[in-house]
Design a protein around this motif. Structure first.
Motif: not given
Length: 115
Positions: A63-86
């Motif tokens: 997934v390297k180069g296509r997916f990005t993990i991030s987090r917002d500690n104020a919202k207690s939320t972790v995200y996974l942005q997934m691009n160019n899905l196959q």
């Protein structure tokens, strides 16, 4: 501890989705968070992880180069942005963390990549 994923769905090849995982029951900002996925008939695999403050991230080669993990500690939320899905990205996606000696999982959110 509760982890609740959302944001999955059906997307065409080349499309994008953003998954969210809302955490509760522990001090979210103190813990490393992971995203895993499990495709039909395959073992669950670790695809991304992020340190407690977000300064360190790691990805599976698949997934390297296509997916990005991030987090917002104020919202207690972790995200996974997934691009160019196959189509090979079709799987149930799970949020995960270790709190002490306990390993916690959400129920997962399904992602289907198909035309």
């Amino acid at each position: 501890v509760q982890l609740v994923e959302s944001g999955g769905g059906l997307v065409q090849p080349g499309g994008s989705l953003r998954l969210s995982c809302v955490a509760s029951g522990f001090t979210f900002s103190n813990y490393h968070m992971n995203w895993y996925r499990q495709a039909p008939g395959k073992e669950r695999e670790l695809i991304a992880g992020i340190s407690s403050a977000g300064g360190s991230r790691n990805y599976a080669d698949s997934v390297k180069g296509r997916f990005t993990i991030s987090r917002d500690n104020a919202k207690s939320t972790v995200y996974l942005q997934m691009n160019n899905l196959q189509p090979v990205d079709t799987a149930v996606y799970y949020c995960n963390t270790w709190v002490g000696v306990m390993n916690y999982w959400g129920k997962g959110t399904p992602v289907t990549v198909s035309s």
